[in-house]
Design an enzyme around this catalytic site. Structure first.
Site, mmCIF file in Angstrom:
data_model
loop_
_atom_site.group_PDB
_atom_site.id
_atom_site.type_symbol
_atom_site.label_atom_id
_atom_site.label_comp_id
_atom_site.label_asym_id
_atom_site.label_seq_id
_atom_site.Cartn_x
_atom_site.Cartn_y
_atom_site.Cartn_z
ATOM 1 N N HIS A 35 0.801 -1.213 0.000
ATOM 2 C CA HIS A 35 0.000 0.000 0.000
ATOM 3 C C HIS A 35 0.837 1.268 0.000
ATOM 4 O O HIS A 35 0.576 2.186 -0.758
ATOM 5 C CB HIS A 35 -1.074 0.056 1.068
ATOM 6 C CG HIS A 35 -2.142 1.007 0.615
ATOM 7 N ND1 HIS A 35 -3.014 0.690 -0.403
ATOM 8 C CD2 HIS A 35 -2.383 2.287 0.921
ATOM 9 C CE1 HIS A 35 -3.772 1.730 -0.671
ATOM 10 N NE2 HIS A 35 -3.411 2.705 0.107
ATOM 11 N N TYR B 103 1.772 5.423 -2.263
ATOM 12 C CA TYR B 103 2.041 6.805 -1.833
ATOM 13 C C TYR B 103 3.420 7.262 -2.282
ATOM 14 O O TYR B 103 3.655 8.447 -2.480
ATOM 15 C CB TYR B 103 1.814 6.938 -0.323
ATOM 16 C CG TYR B 103 0.350 6.751 -0.036
ATOM 17 C CD1 TYR B 103 -0.543 7.779 -0.306
ATOM 18 C CD2 TYR B 103 -0.150 5.540 0.386
ATOM 19 C CE1 TYR B 103 -1.893 7.605 -0.134
ATOM 20 C CE2 TYR B 103 -1.503 5.354 0.569
ATOM 21 C CZ TYR B 103 -2.380 6.386 0.300
ATOM 22 O OH TYR B 103 -3.720 6.207 0.455
ATOM 23 N N HIS C 255 -9.761 0.361 -10.036
ATOM 24 C CA HIS C 255 -9.403 1.353 -9.014
ATOM 25 C C HIS C 255 -7.945 1.775 -9.133
ATOM 26 O O HIS C 255 -7.626 2.955 -9.200
ATOM 27 C CB HIS C 255 -9.684 0.779 -7.622
ATOM 28 C CG HIS C 255 -9.030 1.556 -6.523
ATOM 29 N ND1 HIS C 255 -9.501 2.786 -6.111
ATOM 30 C CD2 HIS C 255 -7.927 1.325 -5.775
ATOM 31 C CE1 HIS C 255 -8.726 3.246 -5.152
ATOM 32 N NE2 HIS C 255 -7.762 2.383 -4.936
ATOM 33 N N PHE C 256 -7.037 0.790 -9.152
ATOM 34 C CA PHE C 256 -5.639 1.243 -9.104
ATOM 35 C C PHE C 256 -5.156 1.790 -10.443
ATOM 36 O O PHE C 256 -4.215 2.583 -10.478
ATOM 37 C CB PHE C 256 -4.697 0.204 -8.470
ATOM 38 C CG PHE C 256 -4.482 -1.080 -9.214
ATOM 39 C CD1 PHE C 256 -3.753 -1.114 -10.380
ATOM 40 C CD2 PHE C 256 -4.976 -2.268 -8.701
ATOM 41 C CE1 PHE C 256 -3.535 -2.294 -11.046
ATOM 42 C CE2 PHE C 256 -4.766 -3.471 -9.362
ATOM 43 C CZ PHE C 256 -4.042 -3.483 -10.537
ATOM 44 N N HIS C 257 -5.821 1.417 -11.529
ATOM 45 C CA HIS C 257 -5.458 2.068 -12.790
ATOM 46 C C HIS C 257 -5.924 3.517 -12.792
ATOM 47 O O HIS C 257 -5.248 4.400 -13.309
ATOM 48 C CB HIS C 257 -6.026 1.309 -13.988
ATOM 49 C CG HIS C 257 -5.174 0.138 -14.390
ATOM 50 N ND1 HIS C 257 -5.249 -1.077 -13.764
ATOM 51 C CD2 HIS C 257 -4.202 0.014 -15.334
ATOM 52 C CE1 HIS C 257 -4.368 -1.908 -14.310
ATOM 53 N NE2 HIS C 257 -3.714 -1.275 -15.266
ATOM 54 N N ARG D 56 -10.730 -10.716 -11.173
ATOM 55 C CA ARG D 56 -9.522 -10.175 -11.804
ATOM 56 C C ARG D 56 -8.523 -11.300 -12.045
ATOM 57 O O ARG D 56 -8.725 -12.425 -11.637
ATOM 58 C CB ARG D 56 -8.917 -9.084 -10.926
ATOM 59 C CG ARG D 56 -8.403 -9.601 -9.602
ATOM 60 C CD ARG D 56 -8.021 -8.478 -8.669
ATOM 61 N NE ARG D 56 -6.713 -7.958 -8.999
ATOM 62 C CZ ARG D 56 -5.866 -7.433 -8.087
ATOM 63 N NH1 ARG D 56 -6.229 -7.343 -6.821
ATOM 64 N NH2 ARG D 56 -4.700 -6.979 -8.424
ATOM 65 N N ARG D 57 -7.432 -10.972 -12.730
ATOM 66 C CA ARG D 57 -6.328 -11.897 -13.028
ATOM 67 C C ARG D 57 -6.777 -13.104 -13.847
ATOM 68 O O ARG D 57 -6.248 -14.186 -13.712
ATOM 69 C CB ARG D 57 -5.671 -12.429 -11.748
ATOM 70 C CG ARG D 57 -5.163 -11.371 -10.824
ATOM 71 C CD ARG D 57 -4.353 -12.003 -9.705
ATOM 72 N NE ARG D 57 -4.226 -11.082 -8.610
ATOM 73 C CZ ARG D 57 -4.965 -11.138 -7.512
ATOM 74 N NH1 ARG D 57 -5.855 -12.094 -7.349
ATOM 75 N NH2 ARG D 57 -4.810 -10.241 -6.575
#
Lengths: 271, 540
Positions: free
Chosen positions: B215, B219, B366-368, B429-430
Site C-alpha cells: 500500500h 504513496y 481502481h488502481f489504474h 480479476r487476473r
C-alpha cells in the site's frame, strides 16, 4: 532547535503528534480487540482475554467441534517439486527389477496394450503418489491394490524413478492428432473448471498431475467418471472431483479423446 | 540551476521508454481478453505479459520518475550541485541491469508470477534478483537525497528547507521503509526457495510482508504528483501556494500513515486476526486526511491565480483560469480522477464493503484510475515542465500537449469506469480468458469492449507523449530561464523544527509499523506448520 530537542516532552509538536497517534491506536485497538468481538452475538467468548486473542489471530484449537467420522481413507501423500527429483542409477536399476511384475498390464516398455496407464516417462511424483494411495487404500482397484499393498517405501520410490527414467514412446495404437477442445484449453470459467491443460500438459504441468498425452481414452474416461461419482477420491482437496462433477459427458469424452490422440513426445521435459 | 541534466534525462528517458513498452503490453492484454480479440489459446502468454506490465509499471517506471525528479529538485530547490553524482549513476545502472535481469526470465515464461509475486508460485531466481537490484539502485537515491539535504542544512543552519526538497526527502524515506517489506519477503522467503535451498514457503507470512510494501508503495508513486501539485502547478498558472505549512503537514501525514495500513489488502486472508484488520482499516481512513488537505490547499492556490487574473464571484473565477495551459489541464484531470479513484478506495478499505468487490475487476479499475490516471498524468506534466530546462529547447506545440492530456484523461475514464462496473457484477480479476458466449456474462461483453477501446486511446496518448518529448530534443534552442518552484502566499521565514526535519515522522512511521505489523508477523513466523510446498513456474 536541534533534533535532540525535538524528541522532548517540552516540544509541543512531539507531544501532540505522538499523543494523537497513540490515542488513535489505543482507541482502534479497544474497538478492534474488545468492542467488535463482543458485538458479534453469534460468537461466545469466555472472557475479555479470550476475545483479544481471537481478534489478534492467536492460533487456537477448536474447542468442542467433533470431527466427522471419515468412512473412507484419504490420500496422505505430500508432494513437493523436489520429490524424487534426483534418483541414483542404483535406484532406477532396482526399480527395473521390481517393474517386471507390472509389465503384464503396463507393458514391457511401459506402454500398455490393455487400457492401463502408460508409465514410460511419467513423472516420478505421480507414480509415487498413486502407489502410496493404493497401498493405504485411499485409491482402490481390484487388480492394482493387491500389488501395491506389500510394497515398501523404498520399492515405491524405486519403481517411480525407473518408470520416470524410461523414454516416452508412442501409444500402442496411435490415432490421428485431434484439435484442442475448449475444455482442455479454456476450461469453463463460469462453472469453475480450470483448463485441463493448465495442470496436465498442453499449457502447463503442476506437481502431482500426470501428463496425459497418448494415454488410453477408455482409462481417462473411466477415471473422470469415477471422480464425478465420488467412487475415486484420492485427489487432494477434491481438486479433480470438483472439476469432473462440473464437466458434461460430452466434455469428458472430448478431453479423453483429445489427450489419447496426442503423441507423448510433446510432453515438456522435467526440470 | 540544473547541472546534471544528463543524469536526470537518462532517468526520465529510461522511465518513459519502459513505460511505452509496458503500456503496449497493457493495451494488448485488454484486447486479447475482450470479446473483440480472438483468444490466444495459451493463458501462459497472457500472464507473461501481465507480469512484465506490472513489474515495469509498479517497480521500474515510477521509481525512475521519482529518482529523476528527485535529482532535479535537489539541484533546483537547494540551488546546489548534486553531491554523489557517481553514486547516482551507479544507482541508475543497477536499475538498468536489474530490469534486464528480471525481464529475461519473464520473456522466457519462467517467471509468470505477476509483479505481486504470489507465493507459493515461484519463478526463476533471476527475476527476483533483478527486482532486488532495482530496489537497491533506488536506495542509493534515498541515501543521496538525505546526504544532499544534510549538506544544505550545514550551509544554511536553521533556514526553512524548501518545500519541494522537504517533500522529496519525505517521499524517499517512505520508499526506503516501505520497500523493506518486499525485501524481507524476497530475501528471507522467496529467493531461498527459487534458488532451490528450500522447497516449502509460508505463503501467508509472505502476503503480510508484501502488504507492508503494497500500500505505501502507492504513496511513493504519488509523491512526485503531490510535489507537482504544490510546487509546479501554482507557479505555472501564475498563482501562489495557499499555505506552505499545510503542504508540509500533508507530506508528513503521508509519511506516517501510509505505512501501517497495508493489511486492508488482506481482508480475505484467514491468517490475519480480525482485530488487526480493523486497526488497519481505521488507519487507512486517516490517509484520506492529507489528500483532503491537499485538495483544499491546491483549490485555494488555484483560486488565487484566478483572482489575480481578474476572476470574480463565488465560482465565476473558475472561468478565469488559464485553461489552455497544459499544467492547468493536467491538474484538473488529475483531480477528477483522484476524486473518483479516492471514492472507490474508501470502499476498498471498508472491511464489509470490500467483500463485495474483493479480487474483482473493480480493484484493477481502481488502481489504474488512481495510479495510471491521477498520478501518471502528473508525471507527464512534470516531464513537460522540466523538459525545456533539461534540453535547453522549447516544447512548442502546446496544442499537441493538450490533445495528449485530453486523450489520456478520456482513455483512462473509458478504460476504468466499465472496469469498475463489471467488478461490481462480480467479474474476477487476473483471468486470462472469459467466455462471453456464456449467457451469464454475455451482458458484460459491451463493458469489457469499451474498456479495451479505452486501452487503445491510452496507447495512442502514450505514443503522442513520447513523440512530443522526442521532438523536444530536436526543437530550436531557447533559454528556459531558471527552474523555479512555486512560492507560498506567506513564504516561511522560520519553520518549527518538527516541520523542517523528518526525524520525528520517520520515528512515528517505524513505531506504527511495529504496533500494526509486529504481532501478526511474529505470530506467523514463530508458528509451526504454516508453510506449503512451493509451486515452480514451468516445472513439473
Amino acid at each position: 532547535m536541534s533534533t535532540r530537542e525535538l524528541f522532548t516532552l517540552t516540544n509541543r509538536h512531539f507531544k501532540a503528534s505522538v499523543g494523537i497517534f497513540a490515542a488513535i491506536f489505543v482507541v482502534t485497538a479497544i474497538a478492534g480487540f474488545i468492542v467488535l468481538p463482543f458485538a458479534q452475538p453469534w460468537v461466545q467468548f469466555a472472557n475479555v482475554w479470550d476475545a483479544i486473542c481471537s481478534a489478534a489471530g492467536v492460533p487456537q484449537r477448536a474447542a468442542s467441534v467433533a470431527t466427522p467420522e471419515q468412512s473412507k481413507r484419504l490420500s496422505e501423500v505430500v508432494l513437493t517439486s523436489n520429490t524424487l527429483s534426483r534418483p541414483s542409477q542404483e535406484a532406477i536399476g532396482r526399480g527395473a527389477t521390481l517393474a517386471q511384475r507390472c509389465a503384464i498390464c503396463h507393458g514391457p516398455t511401459g506402454v500398455s496394450r490393455a487400457d492401463s496407464p502408460n508409465l514410460a516417462g511419467q513423472y516420478a511424483a505421480v507414480i509415487y503418489k498413486e502407489l502410496h494411495d493404493f497401498r493405504t487404500g485411499a485409491r482402490t482397484n481390484a487388480v492394482m491394490s493387491p500389488f501395491a499393498v506389500n510394497l515398501t517405501d523404498q520399492e515405491i520410490a524405486d519403481l517411480s524413478n525407473y518408470y520416470a527414467d524410461l523414454p516416452r514412446l508412442p501409444a500402442y495404437h496411435p490415432t490421428p492428432q485431434l484439435p484442442k477442445p475448449n475444455i482442455v484449453i479454456y476450461g469453463a470459467p463460469m462453472r469453475g473448471i480450470a483448463p485441463c491443460g493448465s495442470c496436465h500438459g498442453s499449457l502447463d504441468n503442476k506437481t502431482g498431475s500426470p501428463w496425459l498425452e497418448g494415454q488410453s481414452e477408455a482409462y481417462m474416461k473411466a477415471q473422470l467418471q469415477a471422480f464425478a461419482s465420488d467412487e475415486r477420491r484420492n485427489d487432494i482437496s477434491q481438486q479433480m472431483r470438483n472439476v469432473a462433477r462440473a464437466m458434461t459427458p460430452q466434455e469428458i469424452e472430448q478431453a479423453a479423446a483429445y489427450y489419447a490422440s496426442q503423441p507423448p513426445d510433446i510432453v515438456k521435459a522435467v526440470d | 540551476m540544473l547541472v546534471n541534466r544528463k543524469l536526470i534525462l537518462a532517468h526520465f528517458w529510461l522511465a518513459f521508454a519502459v513505460f511505452g513498452i509496458a503500456l503496449t503490453l497493457g493495451a494488448w492484454q485488454m484486447f486479447i481478453r475482450s470479446p473483440i480479440g480472438t483468444w490466444l489459446s495459451n493463458p501462459e502468454l497472457y500472464y507473461r505479459s501481465l507480469t512484465a506490465h506490472g513489474t515495469v509499471m509498479g517497480y521500474v517506471f515510477p521509481t525512475l520518475v521519482a529518482m529523476g525528479f528527485g535529482y532535479a529538485i535537489s539541484e533546483a530547490a537547494l540551488q546546489q550541485r548534486l553531491v554523489g553524482v557517481r553514486w547516482a549513476w551507479a544507482g541508475f545502472w543497477l536499475i538498468v541491469i536489474g530490469s534486464i535481469m528480471a525481464v529475461i526470465p519473464i520473456a522466457l515464461g519462467r517467471a509468470s508470477v505477476l509483479y505481486t509475486f504470489y507465493p507459493p508460485l515461484i519463478g526463476n531466481v533471476f527475476y527476483y534478483l533483478g527486482v532486488v537490484l532495482v530496489v537497491v539502485g533506488s536506495w542509493i537515491w534515498v541515501a543521496l537525497m538525505s546526504v544532499n539535504l544534510r549538506i544544505w542544512r550545514k550551509a544554511h543552519p536553521g533556514a526553512p528547507v524548501p518545500l519541494a526538497m522537504f517533500a522529496n526527502v519525505a517521499g524517499s524515506y517512505l520508499w526506503a521503509w516501505t520497500a523493506v517489506g518486499a525485501a524481507l519477503e524476497l530475501l528471507l522467503q522467496i529467493i531461498p526457495v527459487a534458488a532451490g535451498l528450500k522447497n516449502t514457503i509460508d505463503a501467508g507470512l509472505a502476503r503480510i510482508f508484501f502488504s507492508w510494501t503494497l500500500h505505501a508503495i502507492v504513496y511513493f508513486w504519488l509523491m512526485p504528483t503531490y510535489i507537482a501539485y504544490y510546487t509546479i502547478v501554482p507557479r505555472a498558472i501564475g498563482g501562489r501556494v495557499y499555505s506552505d505549512t499545510m503542504a508540509r503537514i500533508s507530506f508528513i501525514l503521508f509519511l506516517v500513515v501510509a505505512m501501517p495500513i497495508g493489511m486492508h489488502h488482506t481482508f480475505a486472508d484467514p491468517q490475519v486476526g480480525a482485530g488487526f484488520k480493523f486497526i488497519h482499516s481505521a488507519f487507512t481512513a486517516l490517509v484520506t486526511l492529507p489528500t483532503f488537505l491537499t485538495v483544499f490547499t491546491i483549490c485555494a492556490s488555484v483560486e488565487i491565480a484566478a483572482r489575480l487574473r481578474g476572476g470574480r464571484g463565488l465560482f465565476g473565477w473558475i472561468t478565469a483560469l488559464p485553461w489552455d495551459n497544459p499544467m492547468m489541464l493536467a491538474l484538473a484531470f488529475s483531480f477528477v480522477m483522484l476524486g473518483f479513484g479516492g471514492a472507490g478506495g474508501l470502499i476498498n478499505m471498508s472491511y464489509q464493503l470490500d467483500t463485495s468487490i474483493h479480487n474483482t475487476q473493480w480493484i484493477t479499475g481502481h488502481f489504474h484510475l488512481i495510479f495510471g490516471g491521477a498520478i501518471v498524468i502528473m508525471y507527464f506534466a512534470i516531464a513537460y515542465d522540466l523538459w525545456p530546462h533539461l534540453t535547453g529547447r522549447e516544447l512548442v506545440d502546446l496544442r499537441l500537449i493538450r490533445t495528449q492530456l485530453w486523450l489520456w484523461f478520456v482513455g483512462m475514464i473509458v478504460t476504468t469506469f466499465p472496469w469498475h462496473w463489471v467488478g461490481i457484477l462480480g467479474m474476477p480479476r487476473r483471468m486470462a480468458y472469459f467466455d462471453f458466449g456464456d449467457p451469464a456474462i454475455a451482458p458484460q461483453a459491451l463493458s469489457v469492449t469499451l474498456s479495451a477501446i479505452g486501452g487503445f486511446i491510452l496507447l495512442a496518448s502514450g505514443i503522442m507523449f513520447i513523440v512530443i518529448l522526442a521532438r523536444g530534443m530536436r526543437a530550436p534552442q531557447a533559454d528556459a530561464g531558471a527552474n523555479r518552484f512555486a512560492l507560498a502566499v506567506h513564504q516561511p521565514a522560520t519553520v518549527p523544527v518538527a516541520l523542517n526535519t523528518h526525524a520525528l515522522w520517520v520515528a512515528l512511521m517505524i513505531g506504527l509499523t511495529l504496533t500494526n505489523y509486529g504481532y501478526p508477523i511474529l505470530n506467523l513466523a514463530l508458528s509451526e506448520g504454516t508453510s506449503v510446498p512451493a509451486v515452480y513456474v514451468g516445472a513439473q
